[in-house]
Design a protein around this motif. Structure first.
Motif, PDB file in Angstrom:
ATOM      1  N   ASN A   1       0.817  -1.214   0.000  1.00  0.00           N
ATOM      2  CA  ASN A   1       0.000   0.000   0.000  1.00  0.00           C
ATOM      3  C   ASN A   1       0.848   1.260   0.000  1.00  0.00           C
ATOM      4  OD1 ASN A   1      -2.395  -1.390  -0.063  1.00  0.00           O
ATOM      5  ND2 ASN A   1      -2.678  -1.356   2.150  1.00  0.00           N
ATOM      6  N   SER A   2       1.980   1.238   0.677  1.00  0.00           N
ATOM      7  CA  SER A   2       2.816   2.434   0.738  1.00  0.00           C
ATOM      8  C   SER A   2       3.574   2.666  -0.565  1.00  0.00           C
ATOM      9  CB  SER A   2       3.788   2.350   1.901  1.00  0.00           C
ATOM     10  OG  SER A   2       4.743   1.332   1.691  1.00  0.00           O
ATOM     11  N   LYS A   3       3.800   1.638  -1.354  1.00  0.00           N
ATOM     12  CA  LYS A   3       4.527   1.778  -2.607  1.00  0.00           C
ATOM     13  C   LYS A   3       3.637   2.222  -3.761  1.00  0.00           C
ATOM     14  CE  LYS A   3       8.060  -1.696  -1.643  1.00  0.00           C
ATOM     15  NZ  LYS A   3       8.589  -3.000  -2.022  1.00  0.00           N
ATOM     16  N   LYS A   4       2.323   2.092  -3.628  1.00  0.00           N
ATOM     17  CA  LYS A   4       1.430   2.349  -4.742  1.00  0.00           C
ATOM     18  C   LYS A   4       0.372   3.404  -4.411  1.00  0.00           C
ATOM     19  CE  LYS A   4       1.954  -2.326  -6.461  1.00  0.00           C
ATOM     20  NZ  LYS A   4       1.298  -3.556  -6.815  1.00  0.00           N
ATOM     21  N   PRO A   5       0.803   4.636  -4.139  1.00  0.00           N
ATOM     22  CA  PRO A   5      -0.204   5.655  -3.862  1.00  0.00           C
ATOM     23  C   PRO A   5      -1.031   5.997  -5.089  1.00  0.00           C
ATOM     24  CG  PRO A   5       1.962   6.646  -3.989  1.00  0.00           C
ATOM     25  CD  PRO A   5       2.146   5.149  -4.063  1.00  0.00           C
ATOM     26  N   GLN A   6      -0.532   5.669  -6.289  1.00  0.00           N
ATOM     27  CA  GLN A   6      -1.280   5.951  -7.502  1.00  0.00           C
ATOM     28  C   GLN A   6      -2.532   5.092  -7.613  1.00  0.00           C
ATOM     29  OE1 GLN A   6       1.811   4.711  -7.477  1.00  0.00           O
ATOM     30  NE2 GLN A   6       2.029   3.022  -8.876  1.00  0.00           N
ATOM     31  N   ASN A   7      -2.622   4.014  -6.855  1.00  0.00           N
ATOM     32  CA  ASN A   7      -3.806   3.165  -6.883  1.00  0.00           C
ATOM     33  C   ASN A   7      -4.873   3.646  -5.897  1.00  0.00           C
ATOM     34  OD1 ASN A   7      -2.760   1.519  -8.850  1.00  0.00           O
ATOM     35  ND2 ASN A   7      -1.940   0.040  -7.415  1.00  0.00           N
ATOM     36  N   VAL A   8      -4.600   4.737  -5.209  1.00  0.00           N
ATOM     37  CA  VAL A   8      -5.549   5.300  -4.261  1.00  0.00           C
ATOM     38  C   VAL A   8      -6.540   6.175  -5.024  1.00  0.00           C
ATOM     39  CG1 VAL A   8      -5.776   6.871  -2.296  1.00  0.00           C
ATOM     40  CG2 VAL A   8      -3.881   5.249  -2.390  1.00  0.00           C
TER      41      VAL A   8
ATOM     42  N   LYS B   1      -2.837   8.905  -9.057  1.00  0.00           N
ATOM     43  CA  LYS B   1      -1.895   8.930 -10.179  1.00  0.00           C
ATOM     44  C   LYS B   1      -2.256  10.050 -11.154  1.00  0.00           C
ATOM     45  CE  LYS B   1      -0.733   6.097 -14.161  1.00  0.00           C
ATOM     46  NZ  LYS B   1      -0.990   4.827 -14.832  1.00  0.00           N
ATOM     47  N   ASP B   2      -3.566  10.227 -11.423  1.00  0.00           N
ATOM     48  CA  ASP B   2      -4.016  11.276 -12.343  1.00  0.00           C
ATOM     49  C   ASP B   2      -3.820  12.668 -11.752  1.00  0.00           C
ATOM     50  OD1 ASP B   2      -4.729   9.418 -14.294  1.00  0.00           O
ATOM     51  OD2 ASP B   2      -6.756   9.209 -13.497  1.00  0.00           O
ATOM     52  N   VAL B   3      -3.949  12.786 -10.446  1.00  0.00           N
ATOM     53  CA  VAL B   3      -3.695  14.061  -9.773  1.00  0.00           C
ATOM     54  C   VAL B   3      -2.210  14.402  -9.902  1.00  0.00           C
ATOM     55  CG1 VAL B   3      -3.756  15.295  -7.565  1.00  0.00           C
ATOM     56  CG2 VAL B   3      -5.625  13.748  -8.187  1.00  0.00           C
ATOM     57  N   GLU B   4      -1.347  13.394  -9.735  1.00  0.00           N
ATOM     58  CA  GLU B   4       0.088  13.605  -9.892  1.00  0.00           C
ATOM     59  C   GLU B   4       0.421  14.017 -11.318  1.00  0.00           C
ATOM     60  OE1 GLU B   4       1.869   9.965  -8.550  1.00  0.00           O
ATOM     61  OE2 GLU B   4       1.438  10.398  -6.445  1.00  0.00           O
ATOM     62  N   VAL B   5      -0.254  13.416 -12.307  1.00  0.00           N
ATOM     63  CA  VAL B   5      -0.043  13.779 -13.717  1.00  0.00           C
ATOM     64  C   VAL B   5      -0.423  15.239 -13.934  1.00  0.00           C
ATOM     65  CG1 VAL B   5      -0.881  13.389 -16.073  1.00  0.00           C
ATOM     66  CG2 VAL B   5      -0.247  11.444 -14.633  1.00  0.00           C
ATOM     67  N   LEU B   6      -1.554  15.658 -13.386  1.00  0.00           N
ATOM     68  CA  LEU B   6      -1.990  17.048 -13.490  1.00  0.00           C
ATOM     69  C   LEU B   6      -0.930  17.990 -12.935  1.00  0.00           C
ATOM     70  CD1 LEU B   6      -4.204  19.291 -13.879  1.00  0.00           C
ATOM     71  CD2 LEU B   6      -4.950  18.719 -11.565  1.00  0.00           C
ATOM     72  N   LEU B   7      -0.407  17.671 -11.775  1.00  0.00           N
ATOM     73  CA  LEU B   7       0.611  18.525 -11.166  1.00  0.00           C
ATOM     74  C   LEU B   7       1.911  18.497 -11.966  1.00  0.00           C
ATOM     75  CD1 LEU B   7      -0.050  17.691  -7.412  1.00  0.00           C
ATOM     76  CD2 LEU B   7      -0.619  19.809  -8.612  1.00  0.00           C
TER      77      LEU B   7
ATOM     78  N   GLN C   1     -14.734  15.486  -2.908  1.00  0.00           N
ATOM     79  CA  GLN C   1     -14.477  16.330  -1.735  1.00  0.00           C
ATOM     80  C   GLN C   1     -13.021  16.236  -1.305  1.00  0.00           C
ATOM     81  OE1 GLN C   1     -16.702  18.500  -0.606  1.00  0.00           O
ATOM     82  NE2 GLN C   1     -15.159  19.297   0.778  1.00  0.00           N
ATOM     83  N   GLU C   2     -12.455  15.034  -1.297  1.00  0.00           N
ATOM     84  CA  GLU C   2     -11.043  14.863  -0.934  1.00  0.00           C
ATOM     85  C   GLU C   2     -10.136  15.572  -1.938  1.00  0.00           C
ATOM     86  OE1 GLU C   2     -11.154  10.507   1.257  1.00  0.00           O
ATOM     87  OE2 GLU C   2     -11.177  10.589  -0.940  1.00  0.00           O
ATOM     88  N   PHE C   3     -10.480  15.479  -3.236  1.00  0.00           N
ATOM     89  CA  PHE C   3      -9.713  16.141  -4.293  1.00  0.00           C
ATOM     90  C   PHE C   3      -9.745  17.653  -4.095  1.00  0.00           C
ATOM     91  CE2 PHE C   3      -9.802  18.021  -8.646  1.00  0.00           C
ATOM     92  CZ  PHE C   3      -8.491  17.742  -9.007  1.00  0.00           C
ATOM     93  N   ILE C   4     -10.916  18.191  -3.835  1.00  0.00           N
ATOM     94  CA  ILE C   4     -11.080  19.631  -3.629  1.00  0.00           C
ATOM     95  C   ILE C   4     -10.257  20.101  -2.433  1.00  0.00           C
ATOM     96  CG2 ILE C   4     -12.783  21.339  -2.848  1.00  0.00           C
ATOM     97  CD1 ILE C   4     -14.813  19.812  -4.670  1.00  0.00           C
ATOM     98  N   GLN C   5     -10.288  19.353  -1.350  1.00  0.00           N
ATOM     99  CA  GLN C   5      -9.522  19.717  -0.155  1.00  0.00           C
ATOM    100  C   GLN C   5      -8.020  19.596  -0.396  1.00  0.00           C
ATOM    101  OE1 GLN C   5     -11.185  17.154   2.828  1.00  0.00           O
ATOM    102  NE2 GLN C   5     -12.873  18.553   3.281  1.00  0.00           N
ATOM    103  N   LEU C   6      -7.611  18.558  -1.097  1.00  0.00           N
ATOM    104  CA  LEU C   6      -6.195  18.345  -1.381  1.00  0.00           C
ATOM    105  C   LEU C   6      -5.625  19.473  -2.241  1.00  0.00           C
ATOM    106  CD1 LEU C   6      -3.704  16.390  -1.312  1.00  0.00           C
ATOM    107  CD2 LEU C   6      -4.581  15.443  -3.447  1.00  0.00           C
ATOM    108  N   MET C   7      -6.392  19.885  -3.250  1.00  0.00           N
ATOM    109  CA  MET C   7      -5.924  20.899  -4.194  1.00  0.00           C
ATOM    110  C   MET C   7      -6.251  22.328  -3.750  1.00  0.00           C
ATOM    111  SD  MET C   7      -4.418  19.018  -6.386  1.00  0.00           S
ATOM    112  CE  MET C   7      -4.132  20.081  -7.783  1.00  0.00           C
ATOM    113  N   HIS C   8      -7.035  22.470  -2.692  1.00  0.00           N
ATOM    114  CA  HIS C   8      -7.457  23.788  -2.203  1.00  0.00           C
ATOM    115  C   HIS C   8      -8.167  24.581  -3.307  1.00  0.00           C
ATOM    116  CE1 HIS C   8      -5.256  23.165   1.500  1.00  0.00           C
ATOM    117  NE2 HIS C   8      -4.201  22.803   0.790  1.00  0.00           N
ATOM    118  N   ILE C   9      -9.168  23.937  -3.910  1.00  0.00           N
ATOM    119  CA  ILE C   9      -9.937  24.559  -4.987  1.00  0.00           C
ATOM    120  C   ILE C   9     -11.428  24.464  -4.658  1.00  0.00           C
ATOM    121  CG2 ILE C   9      -8.200  24.108  -6.777  1.00  0.00           C
ATOM    122  CD1 ILE C   9      -9.905  21.669  -7.632  1.00  0.00           C
TER     123      ILE C   9
END
Length: 94
Positions: free
Chosen positions: A28-35, A76-82, A40-48
Motif C-alpha cells: 500500500n505504501s509503494k502504490k499511492p497511484q492506486n488510491v 496517479k491522475d492528480v500527480e499527472v496534473l501537477l 471532496q477529498e480532491f477539492i480539499q487536497l488541491m485547495h480549490i
C-alpha cells in the motif's frame, strides 16, 4: 515483566501473520497511484472550489471516474496534473 510461552506452531503462526501484514503495508505504501479520491477529498487536497474541479474535468485537465453522481480521481491522475503544470525554478540574473 511477564513472560509468555508459545508453542512452535503458535510462534510460526504469529510470524506468518506479521509477515502478511508487513507485506500489505509495504504494498500500500509503494502504490499511492492506486488510491482513489472522491471529489471532496480532491477539492480539499488541491485547495480549490467545486466549480474549479468541474472546470478542470470539463477541460480535460484531470481524468476522473463517475458512478452516478459520485466523482472519483486516481491519485496517479492528480500527480499527472501537477507534473504537467510543473515549472522549474529559474535563476534570477542580477
Amino acid at each position: 515483566m511477564e513472560a509468555v510461552i508459545l508453542t512452535s506452531e503458535q510462534y510460526n503462526n504469529l510470524v506468518n501473520r506479521l509477515d502478511n501484514l508487513n507485506g500489505k503495508l509495504e504494498e500500500n505504501s509503494k502504490k499511492p497511484q492506486n488510491v482513489f479520491l472522491d471529489n471532496q477529498e480532491f477539492i480539499q487536497l488541491m485547495h480549490i472550489s467545486k466549480r474549479t474541479a468541474q472546470t478542470w474535468r470539463d477541460e480535460g485537465k484531470v481524468s476522473f471516474s463517475q458512478i452516478g453522481s459520485k466523482i472519483y480521481y486516481k491519485m496517479k491522475d492528480v500527480e499527472v496534473l501537477l507534473d504537467k503544470n510543473y515549472n522549474k525554478a529559474f535563476k534570477n540574473k542580477r
